[in-house]
Design a protein around this motif. Structure first.
Motif, PDB file in Angstrom:
ATOM      1  N   MET A 573      44.741  38.717  41.752  1.00 29.61           N
ATOM      2  CA  MET A 573      43.650  37.991  41.090  1.00 29.61           C
ATOM      3  C   MET A 573      43.701  36.506  41.436  1.00 29.61           C
ATOM      4  SD  MET A 573      43.009  39.714  37.354  1.00 29.61           S
ATOM      5  CE  MET A 573      44.704  39.862  36.819  1.00 29.61           C
ATOM      6  N   SER A 574      44.897  35.922  41.455  1.00 28.02           N
ATOM      7  CA  SER A 574      45.032  34.496  41.780  1.00 28.02           C
ATOM      8  C   SER A 574      44.548  34.199  43.199  1.00 28.02           C
ATOM      9  CB  SER A 574      46.504  34.066  41.625  1.00 28.02           C
ATOM     10  OG  SER A 574      46.933  34.230  40.291  1.00 28.02           O
ATOM     11  N   GLU A 575      44.894  35.066  44.139  1.00 29.28           N
ATOM     12  CA  GLU A 575      44.473  34.855  45.533  1.00 29.28           C
ATOM     13  C   GLU A 575      42.961  34.960  45.667  1.00 29.28           C
ATOM     14  OE1 GLU A 575      46.662  37.731  47.687  1.00 29.28           O
ATOM     15  OE2 GLU A 575      48.504  36.534  47.796  1.00 29.28           O
ATOM     16  N   ARG A 576      42.363  35.930  44.963  1.00 26.17           N
ATOM     17  CA  ARG A 576      40.908  36.077  45.042  1.00 26.17           C
ATOM     18  C   ARG A 576      40.208  34.872  44.444  1.00 26.17           C
ATOM     19  NH1 ARG A 576      39.124  40.915  46.645  1.00 26.17           N
ATOM     20  NH2 ARG A 576      40.566  42.693  46.679  1.00 26.17           N
ATOM     21  N   VAL A 577      40.682  34.394  43.330  1.00 24.68           N
ATOM     22  CA  VAL A 577      40.081  33.216  42.687  1.00 24.68           C
ATOM     23  C   VAL A 577      40.154  32.009  43.624  1.00 24.68           C
ATOM     24  CG1 VAL A 577      40.433  31.541  40.830  1.00 24.68           C
ATOM     25  CG2 VAL A 577      40.408  33.988  40.312  1.00 24.68           C
ATOM     26  N   GLU A 578      41.300  31.846  44.254  1.00 25.93           N
ATOM     27  CA  GLU A 578      41.459  30.719  45.182  1.00 25.93           C
ATOM     28  C   GLU A 578      40.501  30.847  46.361  1.00 25.93           C
ATOM     29  OE1 GLU A 578      44.967  28.603  47.872  1.00 25.93           O
ATOM     30  OE2 GLU A 578      45.430  30.332  46.576  1.00 25.93           O
ATOM     31  N   ARG A 579      40.298  32.061  46.852  1.00 27.32           N
ATOM     32  CA  ARG A 579      39.420  32.280  47.999  1.00 27.32           C
ATOM     33  C   ARG A 579      37.984  31.875  47.696  1.00 27.32           C
ATOM     34  NH1 ARG A 579      39.710  37.934  51.030  1.00 27.32           N
ATOM     35  NH2 ARG A 579      41.665  36.951  51.656  1.00 27.32           N
ATOM     36  N   ILE A 580      37.487  32.137  46.481  1.00 29.13           N
ATOM     37  CA  ILE A 580      36.082  31.817  46.156  1.00 29.13           C
ATOM     38  C   ILE A 580      35.936  30.469  45.473  1.00 29.13           C
ATOM     39  CG2 ILE A 580      35.467  34.252  46.022  1.00 29.13           C
ATOM     40  CD1 ILE A 580      35.591  34.056  42.986  1.00 29.13           C
ATOM     41  N   GLY A 581      37.042  29.716  45.371  1.00 30.91           N
ATOM     42  CA  GLY A 581      36.970  28.380  44.785  1.00 30.91           C
ATOM     43  C   GLY A 581      36.693  28.385  43.289  1.00 30.91           C
ATOM     44  N   ALA A 582      37.168  29.413  42.606  1.00 28.13           N
ATOM     45  CA  ALA A 582      36.949  29.526  41.159  1.00 28.13           C
ATOM     46  C   ALA A 582      38.195  29.058  40.401  1.00 28.13           C
ATOM     47  CB  ALA A 582      36.601  30.961  40.794  1.00 28.13           C
ATOM     48  N   GLN A 583      38.147  29.191  39.059  1.00 24.87           N
ATOM     49  CA  GLN A 583      39.272  28.799  38.203  1.00 24.87           C
ATOM     50  C   GLN A 583      39.694  30.007  37.372  1.00 24.87           C
ATOM     51  OE1 GLN A 583      38.437  25.486  35.665  1.00 24.87           O
ATOM     52  NE2 GLN A 583      40.426  25.552  34.622  1.00 24.87           N
ATOM     53  N   LEU A 584      41.014  30.303  37.357  1.00 31.56           N
ATOM     54  CA  LEU A 584      41.557  31.446  36.631  1.00 31.56           C
ATOM     55  C   LEU A 584      42.385  30.957  35.442  1.00 31.56           C
ATOM     56  CD1 LEU A 584      42.207  34.495  36.357  1.00 31.56           C
ATOM     57  CD2 LEU A 584      44.154  34.102  37.917  1.00 31.56           C
ATOM     58  N   THR A 585      42.096  31.514  34.287  1.00 32.09           N
ATOM     59  CA  THR A 585      42.879  31.204  33.080  1.00 32.09           C
ATOM     60  C   THR A 585      43.388  32.517  32.496  1.00 32.09           C
ATOM     61  OG1 THR A 585      41.477  29.290  32.624  1.00 32.09           O
ATOM     62  CG2 THR A 585      42.844  30.128  30.797  1.00 32.09           C
ATOM     63  N   ILE A 586      44.713  32.616  32.300  1.00 40.31           N
ATOM     64  CA  ILE A 586      45.339  33.814  31.720  1.00 40.31           C
ATOM     65  C   ILE A 586      46.006  33.398  30.403  1.00 40.31           C
ATOM     66  CG2 ILE A 586      47.034  35.665  32.025  1.00 40.31           C
ATOM     67  CD1 ILE A 586      46.682  35.352  35.047  1.00 40.31           C
ATOM     68  N   GLY A 587      45.532  33.965  29.358  1.00 35.04           N
ATOM     69  CA  GLY A 587      46.130  33.684  28.046  1.00 35.04           C
ATOM     70  C   GLY A 587      46.706  34.956  27.447  1.00 35.04           C
ATOM     71  N   SER A 588      48.008  34.933  27.110  1.00 35.87           N
ATOM     72  CA  SER A 588      48.641  36.121  26.531  1.00 35.87           C
ATOM     73  C   SER A 588      49.957  35.749  25.862  1.00 35.87           C
ATOM     74  CB  SER A 588      48.880  37.165  27.625  1.00 35.87           C
ATOM     75  OG  SER A 588      49.451  38.333  27.068  1.00 35.87           O
TER      76      SER A 588
END
Length: 603
Positions: A573-588
């Motif tokens: 998921m982190s690699e895909r987010v980086e590829r499309i220039g998005a921001q990933l937030t994981i809260g748990s």
């Protein structure tokens, strides 16, 4: 009386003796002259007024090839005079006119003649004749004495000279180079051919011969002075290049050679227009200068090698190739194995006369440096070797391969692994209802088949790197809706919610593809690991950004404590987010569920 008679007798006897002596002297004189005529080295013949030969000396008989009885009393036209000369001149008429009008003297035109004669064997010879009339007591011509000399060789030489003169005159007049004679002291043109006249803008040689001076043709008179000095010193001038001008002032370049004819006080030579050649040379020099400048600007190593692998030239100013390499062989510069390989390349290029491109590496300063070399044949069994550093390109290719491997791993994980997870879930559910509800068991088995079929399709598609099947059948929101529906049917003990907020719009294909995979991974993780009762999927379409949110109420986890072997889904998921220039937030947090948020800016 008796005395007188005696005296008369004595006187008569004396006269007889004198007459006898005179006659004897005459006979002796005649014999001497006859002997002289017979032995003379000239042809001597006598002919009467009818043209019959009455006498011919031995020289004449031998020259024409006759015996006396074969020629005497026969006419000139029957023996030694042909009716026509080779040139076409009518000798029959010539002889007829001579003897028809002969009286007391020969016409002036017949005293000295030259004409073709005929030998007995048919050969034609030339004889120069001197003719003299022999008169009788009344002063009438009774015979003609002719003395002849063989001039055949002289005539042949004259004919050869005339042919040679005609030939050289033809060459002179039709030559494609200008030919000239000029007076040495002032340059007056004494002779010139048509080409010379044309070179200087005149229509014919008559417009320049005796009227124009060569000094008028020079752009710089110092050039003529230099030519004159060289002629005085060496007697000749070879390939002298000079700028000249035509009659109308047009400039052109001439190349001439000449020699000094001191006896006649003139110089003789030839000249050609080399303006095209000079222009071509200037263009070639300019092109060569430009090419050398371009080559010197090439940052790549460039050198020339022989068929034996010896470096003989390098590009001036090219810092990539050292001066001390000149003259060395490949075996002096490289290890034997690599030198042998390079030499094979050179010999292949020279054998095929085709450009060869090869790649090789060298260890330099502790680093492996890759080069791509183009080897091209040139003349004299030599090649040009142009090498370019492609180390960064090789590193980029390696990185690209690694990235592609990671991408394929993510694709397989997001398709096959999740499909098989669904299958396992369906198998578990089928086991729970297998004995209680056959209809429900059949439904689970049908869903297992569908999941397996979907997984197989995705596996094939991952191999050929195509987009996911779900996206090909609709937009992102419809694809996620179908995914949620499939999982909801399999996970009967978990409640799934799917919500869309805002006006739906399309995102770039690559962005939607990766968002689908991220959502799929998040749902799979929630089903497999969270033991959640409730999972909520939300799509939020704002004006400036898009947001994908997947939230569950499961057992949660510590974000920094997930082992790498179990966290490939989060890494993907982190690699895909980086590829499309998005921001990933994981809260748990353990026991408090998990929330995954992906934000994509529309700017």
């Amino acid at each position: 009386m008796r005395v007188s008679s005696l005296l008369e007798r004595l006187n008569g006897k004396s006269q007889i003796n004198e007459r006898i002596q005179t006659e004897a002297a005459l006979r002796q004189s005649e014999a001497n002259y006859r002997n002289l005529v017979q032995t003379a080295n000239s042809i001597i013949l006598c002919s009467d007024t009818q043209g019959r030969i009455r006498y011919m000396n031995d020289c004449g008989l031998e020259f024409f090839g006759y015996e006396k009885h074969q020629i005497l009393e026969r006419t000139l036209l029957e023996t030694i005079v042909p009716e026509t000369e080779t040139s076409g001149r009518d000798l029959k008429q010539f002889v007829h006119n001579l003897f028809e009008n002969v009286e007391s003297h020969l016409p002036e035109s017949y005293l000295q003649t030259e004409n073709e004669n005929l030998c007995r064997d048919g050969r034609r010879v030339w004889v120069a004749w001197s003719n003299q009339a022999i008169l009788d007591e009344q002063g009438q011509i009774v015979e003609i004495l002719s003395v002849g000399n063989d001039i055949t060789q002289l005539k042949q030489a004259e004919a050869a000279l005339q042919r040679s003169e005609a030939k050289f005159r033809n060459i002179f007049e039709n030559s494609q180079v200008g030919i000239f004679r000029t007076r040495f002291c002032d340059g007056l043109i004494l002779d010139a051919n048509q080409r010379f006249a044309n070179l200087f803008g005149f229509n014919s040689p008559e417009e320049v011969i005796g009227l124009k001076h060569s000094t008028d043709c020079y752009v710089n008179l110092s050039d003529r002075q230099q030519a004159v000095e060289l002629l005085k010193r060496d007697g000749e001038l070879q390939n002298f290049e000079v700028q000249l001008q035509k009659r109308d002032g047009t400039l052109f370049w001439g190349l001439y050679s000449s020699r000094l004819n001191a006896a006649d006080g003139c110089m003789e030579g030839v000249i050609a227009d080399i303006s095209d050649r000079v222009s071509a040379e200037e263009a070639l020099q300019a092109s060569e200068t430009k090419l050398r400048t371009l080559i010197a600007a090439i940052p790549d190593p460039l050198c020339v090698l022989t068929a034996q692998g010896q470096v003989i030239e390098r590009v001036e100013g090219n810092p990539s190739y050292r001066e001390d390499h000149i003259g060395k062989t490949l075996h002096q510069l490289f290890a034997k194995a690599q030198a042998d390989e390079f030499l094979n390349y050179i010999q292949q290029v020279l054998r095929t006369q085709q450009v060869l491109t090869v790649e090789y590496s060298q260890w330099m300063a502790g680093r492996e440096i890759w080069f791509s070399a183009r080897i091209a044949p040139i003349r004299h069994e030599q090649v040009i070797w142009l090498a370019r550093d492609i180390t960064l390109q090789k590193q980029a290719e390696a990185a690209s391969i690694l990235e592609e491997r990671n991408r394929m791993a993510r694709e397989i994980h997001d398709t096959l692994a999740q499909a098989f997870t669904g299958i396992l879930a369906q198998v578990g559910a089928a086991n729970q209802v297998l004995t209680d509800d056959l209809e429900a068991t059949g439904a689970h088995l049908d869903l297992i088949k569908e999941l397996a079929r979907t997984g197989l399709t995705e596996a094939r598609r991952s191999v050929i790197a195509l987009r996911p099947q779900l996206l090909e059948e609709g937009s992102l929101q419809s694809a996620l809706h179908r995914l949620v529906t499939q999982i909801r049917a399999a996970a009967t003990d978990t409640t799934l919610y799917y919500e869309i907020e805002g006006a739906v719009y399309s995102l770039p294909t690559e962005v939607e593809n990766n968002l689908l995979r991220i959502g799929q991974e998040a749902l799979t993780n929630a089903i497999r690991h969270a033991n959640a009762d409730e999972i909520r999927v939300e799509l939020v379409y704002d004006r400036d950004q898009f947001c994908l949110r997947v939230r569950d109420n499961g057992q949660g986890f510590g974000v920094g404590s997930v082992p790498s072997s179990n966290g490939f889904g989060l890494l993907g998921m982190s690699e895909r987010v980086e590829r499309i220039g998005a921001q990933l937030t994981i809260g748990s947090q353990p026991g408090r569920g998990t929330e995954i948020i992906v934000t994509v800016s529309r700017e």
